[in-house]
Design a protein around this motif. Sequence first.
Motif, PDB file in Angstrom:
ATOM      1  N   HIS A   1      18.394   4.493  35.416  1.00  0.00           N
ATOM      2  CA  HIS A   1      18.248   4.379  36.852  1.00  0.00           C
ATOM      3  C   HIS A   1      18.605   2.978  37.328  1.00  0.00           C
ATOM      4  CE1 HIS A   1      15.745   8.118  37.910  1.00  0.00           C
ATOM      5  NE2 HIS A   1      16.460   8.338  36.836  1.00  0.00           N
ATOM      6  N   TRP A   2      19.457   2.949  38.343  1.00  0.00           N
ATOM      7  CA  TRP A   2      19.859   1.716  39.015  1.00  0.00           C
ATOM      8  C   TRP A   2      19.121   1.640  40.339  1.00  0.00           C
ATOM      9  CZ3 TRP A   2      23.287  -2.227  37.856  1.00  0.00           C
ATOM     10  CH2 TRP A   2      24.015  -2.080  36.671  1.00  0.00           C
ATOM     11  N   GLU A   3      18.425   0.543  40.548  1.00  0.00           N
ATOM     12  CA  GLU A   3      17.840   0.278  41.850  1.00  0.00           C
ATOM     13  C   GLU A   3      18.893  -0.466  42.666  1.00  0.00           C
ATOM     14  OE1 GLU A   3      13.962  -1.922  43.751  1.00  0.00           O
ATOM     15  OE2 GLU A   3      14.913  -2.849  42.003  1.00  0.00           O
ATOM     16  N   VAL A   4      19.125  -0.007  43.873  1.00  0.00           N
ATOM     17  CA  VAL A   4      19.997  -0.718  44.801  1.00  0.00           C
ATOM     18  C   VAL A   4      19.059  -1.282  45.852  1.00  0.00           C
ATOM     19  CG1 VAL A   4      21.981  -0.581  46.330  1.00  0.00           C
ATOM     20  CG2 VAL A   4      21.832   0.933  44.336  1.00  0.00           C
ATOM     21  N   ALA A   5      19.041  -2.610  45.975  1.00  0.00           N
ATOM     22  CA  ALA A   5      17.984  -3.238  46.759  1.00  0.00           C
ATOM     23  C   ALA A   5      18.482  -4.313  47.709  1.00  0.00           C
ATOM     24  CB  ALA A   5      16.957  -3.873  45.809  1.00  0.00           C
ATOM     25  N   HIS A   6      17.851  -4.325  48.868  1.00  0.00           N
ATOM     26  CA  HIS A   6      17.928  -5.472  49.769  1.00  0.00           C
ATOM     27  C   HIS A   6      16.553  -6.119  49.674  1.00  0.00           C
ATOM     28  CE1 HIS A   6      18.196  -8.085  53.180  1.00  0.00           C
ATOM     29  NE2 HIS A   6      17.198  -7.465  53.773  1.00  0.00           N
ATOM     30  N   ASN A   7      16.528  -7.333  49.169  1.00  0.00           N
ATOM     31  CA  ASN A   7      15.276  -8.059  48.959  1.00  0.00           C
ATOM     32  C   ASN A   7      15.321  -9.288  49.855  1.00  0.00           C
ATOM     33  OD1 ASN A   7      13.118  -9.530  47.994  1.00  0.00           O
ATOM     34  ND2 ASN A   7      13.597  -9.194  45.847  1.00  0.00           N
ATOM     35  N   PRO A   8      14.674  -9.222  51.029  1.00  0.00           N
ATOM     36  CA  PRO A   8      14.737 -10.367  51.935  1.00  0.00           C
ATOM     37  C   PRO A   8      13.933 -11.543  51.387  1.00  0.00           C
ATOM     38  CG  PRO A   8      13.204  -8.727  52.764  1.00  0.00           C
ATOM     39  CD  PRO A   8      13.842  -8.141  51.534  1.00  0.00           C
ATOM     40  N   GLY A   9      14.349 -12.717  51.742  1.00  0.00           N
ATOM     41  CA  GLY A   9      13.606 -13.899  51.334  1.00  0.00           C
ATOM     42  C   GLY A   9      14.268 -14.650  50.195  1.00  0.00           C
ATOM     43  N   PRO A  10      13.607 -15.695  49.720  1.00  0.00           N
ATOM     44  CA  PRO A  10      14.187 -16.597  48.719  1.00  0.00           C
ATOM     45  C   PRO A  10      14.563 -15.913  47.401  1.00  0.00           C
ATOM     46  CG  PRO A  10      12.251 -17.597  49.712  1.00  0.00           C
ATOM     47  CD  PRO A  10      12.322 -16.180  50.208  1.00  0.00           C
ATOM     48  N   LEU A  11      13.729 -15.005  46.902  1.00  0.00           N
ATOM     49  CA  LEU A  11      14.059 -14.348  45.632  1.00  0.00           C
ATOM     50  C   LEU A  11      15.300 -13.477  45.780  1.00  0.00           C
ATOM     51  CD1 LEU A  11      13.284 -14.030  42.694  1.00  0.00           C
ATOM     52  CD2 LEU A  11      11.817 -12.117  43.362  1.00  0.00           C
ATOM     53  N   GLY A  12      15.408 -12.780  46.890  1.00  0.00           N
ATOM     54  CA  GLY A  12      16.588 -11.965  47.138  1.00  0.00           C
ATOM     55  C   GLY A  12      17.849 -12.803  47.228  1.00  0.00           C
ATOM     56  N   GLU A  13      17.746 -13.961  47.867  1.00  0.00           N
ATOM     57  CA  GLU A  13      18.896 -14.858  47.990  1.00  0.00           C
ATOM     58  C   GLU A  13      19.300 -15.425  46.642  1.00  0.00           C
ATOM     59  OE1 GLU A  13      17.897 -17.775  50.952  1.00  0.00           O
ATOM     60  OE2 GLU A  13      17.494 -16.217  52.443  1.00  0.00           O
ATOM     61  N   LEU A  14      18.331 -15.593  45.751  1.00  0.00           N
ATOM     62  CA  LEU A  14      18.586 -16.149  44.426  1.00  0.00           C
ATOM     63  C   LEU A  14      19.540 -15.284  43.613  1.00  0.00           C
ATOM     64  CD1 LEU A  14      17.685 -18.301  42.253  1.00  0.00           C
ATOM     65  CD2 LEU A  14      15.960 -16.637  41.564  1.00  0.00           C
ATOM     66  N   VAL A  15      19.492 -13.965  43.785  1.00  0.00           N
ATOM     67  CA  VAL A  15      20.291 -13.066  42.951  1.00  0.00           C
ATOM     68  C   VAL A  15      21.598 -12.621  43.587  1.00  0.00           C
ATOM     69  CG1 VAL A  15      18.291 -12.262  41.657  1.00  0.00           C
ATOM     70  CG2 VAL A  15      19.009 -11.016  43.700  1.00  0.00           C
ATOM     71  N   LEU A  16      21.865 -13.060  44.809  1.00  0.00           N
ATOM     72  CA  LEU A  16      23.130 -12.690  45.455  1.00  0.00           C
ATOM     73  C   LEU A  16      24.204 -13.729  45.172  1.00  0.00           C
ATOM     74  CD1 LEU A  16      21.948 -11.419  48.955  1.00  0.00           C
ATOM     75  CD2 LEU A  16      22.682 -10.062  46.992  1.00  0.00           C
ATOM     76  N   PRO A  17      25.451 -13.276  45.067  1.00  0.00           N
ATOM     77  CA  PRO A  17      26.547 -14.238  44.835  1.00  0.00           C
ATOM     78  C   PRO A  17      26.766 -15.125  46.054  1.00  0.00           C
ATOM     79  CG  PRO A  17      27.392 -11.971  45.005  1.00  0.00           C
ATOM     80  CD  PRO A  17      25.913 -11.919  45.096  1.00  0.00           C
TER      81      PRO A  17
END
Length: 151
Positions: free
Chosen positions: A135-151
């Motif tokens: 299973h793949w989670e496709v996620a929008h994670n707002p905030g600093p942790l979410g920004e950490l994993v985006l290119p």
Amino acid sequence: MEQRISFVSLAVRDVARSREFYVDGLGWTDEMYVPGEVLMIRVGEHVVLSLWDRAHFEAEVGPIADGSNGSNGSNGSNRSGGVPPVTLAHNVATPAEVDEVLGTARGIGADPVHDGQQRDWGGYTGYFADPDGYHWEVAHNPGPLGELVLP
């Protein structure tokens, strides 16, 4: 030891089918493909998704003890009634992108696909299963942790 992951290795039933799903279906690029043995896909700057034929995986790592005999139902679960005990995540910048990726997965036959929904922790996520039930989670994670994993 540095704090990082270099490879995520998964045992799959059919490497060619996995290649069809990830490369032909999702449009990813393979870095290495040995038919019947292994498919390696760079999924991050320094991270590779490594999909191994189950027999080759067991020969190198040891017996798979997940309670599964490698047969999945059409719902992406194994015969023991559950899902493989691992999820992978693909984070995106917006909830609309979550829905777009889930739509692509549904369009190439991913089963199951769980639509995106707002989560109690503030994010927006959905799931799809690859041909082996991972299973793949496709996620929008707002905030600093979410920004950490985006290119």
